[in-house]
Structure formats: structure tokens, C-alpha cells
Design a protein around this motif. Structure first.
Motif, PDB file in Angstrom:
ATOM      1  N   TYR A 169       0.713  -1.324   0.066  1.00 24.61           N
ATOM      2  CA  TYR A 169       0.135  -0.101   0.014  1.00 24.61           C
ATOM      3  C   TYR A 169       0.901   1.293  -0.196  1.00 24.61           C
ATOM      4  O   TYR A 169       0.484   2.299  -0.751  1.00 24.61           O
ATOM      5  CB  TYR A 169      -0.960   0.005   1.236  1.00 24.61           C
ATOM      6  N   MET A 170       2.001   1.150   0.581  1.00 27.94           N
ATOM      7  CA  MET A 170       3.024   2.161   0.445  1.00 27.94           C
ATOM      8  C   MET A 170       3.770   2.387  -0.664  1.00 27.94           C
ATOM      9  O   MET A 170       3.888   3.621  -1.130  1.00 27.94           O
ATOM     10  CB  MET A 170       4.004   1.932   1.641  1.00 27.94           C
ATOM     11  N   LEU A 171       3.888   1.398  -1.282  1.00 30.43           N
ATOM     12  CA  LEU A 171       4.412   1.354  -2.859  1.00 30.43           C
ATOM     13  C   LEU A 171       3.352   1.901  -3.737  1.00 30.43           C
ATOM     14  O   LEU A 171       3.653   2.864  -4.500  1.00 30.43           O
ATOM     15  CB  LEU A 171       4.805   0.039  -3.162  1.00 30.43           C
ATOM     16  N   ALA A 172       2.359   1.489  -3.615  1.00 23.83           N
ATOM     17  CA  ALA A 172       1.040   2.226  -4.290  1.00 23.83           C
ATOM     18  C   ALA A 172       1.079   3.680  -4.160  1.00 23.83           C
ATOM     19  O   ALA A 172       0.841   4.237  -5.173  1.00 23.83           O
ATOM     20  CB  ALA A 172      -0.130   1.338  -4.098  1.00 23.83           C
ATOM     21  N   GLY A 173       0.852   4.071  -2.793  1.00 24.69           N
ATOM     22  CA  GLY A 173       0.744   5.391  -2.631  1.00 24.69           C
ATOM     23  C   GLY A 173       2.018   6.316  -3.391  1.00 24.69           C
ATOM     24  O   GLY A 173       1.689   7.340  -3.810  1.00 24.69           O
ATOM     25  N   TYR A 174       3.391   5.653  -3.308  1.00 21.92           N
ATOM     26  CA  TYR A 174       4.441   6.299  -4.099  1.00 21.92           C
ATOM     27  C   TYR A 174       4.272   6.468  -5.452  1.00 21.92           C
ATOM     28  O   TYR A 174       4.554   7.418  -5.953  1.00 21.92           O
ATOM     29  CB  TYR A 174       5.673   5.203  -3.738  1.00 21.92           C
ATOM     30  N   LEU A 175       3.430   5.468  -5.925  1.00 24.04           N
ATOM     31  CA  LEU A 175       3.330   5.536  -7.407  1.00 24.04           C
ATOM     32  C   LEU A 175       2.171   6.160  -7.786  1.00 24.04           C
ATOM     33  O   LEU A 175       1.968   6.329  -8.840  1.00 24.04           O
ATOM     34  CB  LEU A 175       3.196   3.840  -7.907  1.00 24.04           C
ATOM     35  N   GLY A 176       1.319   6.755  -7.025  1.00 23.48           N
ATOM     36  CA  GLY A 176       0.219   7.384  -7.275  1.00 23.48           C
ATOM     37  C   GLY A 176      -0.907   6.307  -7.936  1.00 23.48           C
ATOM     38  O   GLY A 176      -1.816   6.986  -8.844  1.00 23.48           O
ATOM     39  N   ILE A 177      -1.032   5.258  -7.407  1.00 26.07           N
ATOM     40  CA  ILE A 177      -1.956   4.329  -7.939  1.00 26.07           C
ATOM     41  C   ILE A 177      -2.722   3.712  -6.706  1.00 26.07           C
ATOM     42  O   ILE A 177      -2.014   3.635  -5.591  1.00 26.07           O
ATOM     43  CB  ILE A 177      -1.562   3.357  -8.995  1.00 26.07           C
ATOM     44  N   ASP A 178      -3.539   2.877  -6.845  1.00 27.33           N
ATOM     45  CA  ASP A 178      -4.368   2.207  -5.612  1.00 27.33           C
ATOM     46  C   ASP A 178      -3.909   0.603  -5.538  1.00 27.33           C
ATOM     47  O   ASP A 178      -3.001   0.326  -6.309  1.00 27.33           O
ATOM     48  CB  ASP A 178      -5.854   2.179  -5.709  1.00 27.33           C
TER      49      ASP A 178
END
Length: 190
Positions: A169-178
Motif C-alpha cells: 500500500y505504501m508502494l502504491a501510494g508512492y506510485l500514485g495508484i491504488d
């Protein structure tokens, strides 16, 4: 402290008197996991070297979603740079993700050191260049089509994708995706 001195020395030779000063004036701070060391709205009047640990720098959307700007790990320098340079309240939060050891210096103390040891300005400039280069990489990443972001991150900063301390979820937030989009991209990559 030895790692910080090695980093500084790798950028530009460090005056022996400056080394002695740093050894005596940068005490180790130990922070527990999930501790906020800079709150949104506070002025960041310091920068710190990460001796051990992992931190995330992020801002929160209105719905509470974290948009992670960067992960800072061992060997990195951290701070909210816009707040640090301008003296304005930070729009970012900095939080530890595990027990973290820092060497922190106040802006006024750093400026006094750069005045006393002018060549130290070269070290500071080179650290700033590295910091802003990584931030530019992140801006470019977010401007890419969502499907390409994970591939680019894997190519340029594989440690972020491979580090088990960074949850999906952190990686997704960094990538700007869900999360579900990240999962879909990973499943199609196999």
C-alpha cells in the motif's frame, strides 16, 4: 557517525576540525517505529542523516490517503526542504517506519558551520543536488502512464520495490495508484 563522515568525504574533503566538531555536536537520536519526527504544519528547521532505519515523507489527501513523496533509508539525508529553505510550515509529514537512528542538525548550526568552514558548502551543495535529482525522478515517474511507473521504478530504484519494509500500500501510494492496480500490474508482469 563514521558513515556520515565517509559520505561527506566522498563528496568533497572534510576539514579535520569540522570532523571533530561534527563528532561532538551531532548526538545520535533513536526513534521508535511509527514516530512522526515532522508534522505537517511545523517548520522544518533541521536536516538529518539516517544512520539506521527507514522513513517515509508524505502528505495526506483530504480522504486520509497518504501520498508518499520518498522513502529515506540508511545513508540518506532527510528533511522537508521547501520548509527548511523558506522557513514556512511544511506541507509534508516525516515518519519512521521502524526504529530509526538519526544525526540531526539545526539550520542555524549548519549555516554557522558553513560560514566557519567554507569548503563544507561544497558537501552541502552536492547533497542538495542528489536530493533534488531524486525528487525530479519522482515527478517524472508520476507524469508517466500508470502502467509504466512500476517498470521505471524497478529499473531506477529497485531497492524501493525489493525492500520488505515497504508494504504494497505504501508502494502504491508512492506510485500514485491504488493497491488493486499495483497488484494487477505485478500479476501481469509475471
Amino acid at each position: 557517525m563514521e558513515a556520515l563522515l565517509k559520505l561527506l568525504e566522498s563528496l568533497h574533503p572534510v576539514d579535520p576540525q569540522l570532523q571533530i566538531h561534527l563528532l561532538h555536536h551531532l548526538p545520535k537520536e533513536v526513534h521508535r517505529a511509527n514516530k512522526t519526527i515532522l508534522h505537517e504544519g511545523d517548520v522544518c528547521d533541521w536536516i538529518a542523516y539516517v544512520e539506521q532505519g527507514l522513513l517515509k515523507i508524505y502528505y495526506e489527501l483530504d480522504d486520509g490517503t497518504e501520498r508518499i513523496i520518498w522513502f529515506q533509508k540508511e545513508g540518506d539525508v532527510i528533511g522537508s526542504m521547501k520548509s527548511y529553505f523558506s522557513g514556512l510550515p511544511s506541507k509534508l509529514t516525516i515518519r519512521t517506519m521502524e526504529e530509526t537512528h538519526l544525526r540531526r542538525i539545526k539550520k542555524t548550526d549548519l549555516e554557522a558551520l558553513m560560514e566557519k568552514f567554507p569548503s563544507f558548502n561544497i558537501n552541502a551543495r552536492k547533497i542538495t543536488e542528489q536530493y533534488y535529482s531524486r525528487n525530479e525522478d519522482h515527478v517524472i515517474l508520476l507524469a508517466m502512464p500508470p502502467r509504466e511507473r512500476l517498470k521505471k521504478l524497478e529499473a531506477e530504484y529497485p531497492w524501493i520495490v525489493q525492500d520488505s519494509r515497504i508494504k504494497d500500500y505504501m508502494l502504491a501510494g508512492y506510485l500514485g495508484i491504488d493497491n488493486s492496480t499495483l497488484s494487477k500490474y505485478r500479476n501481469h508482469a509475471v
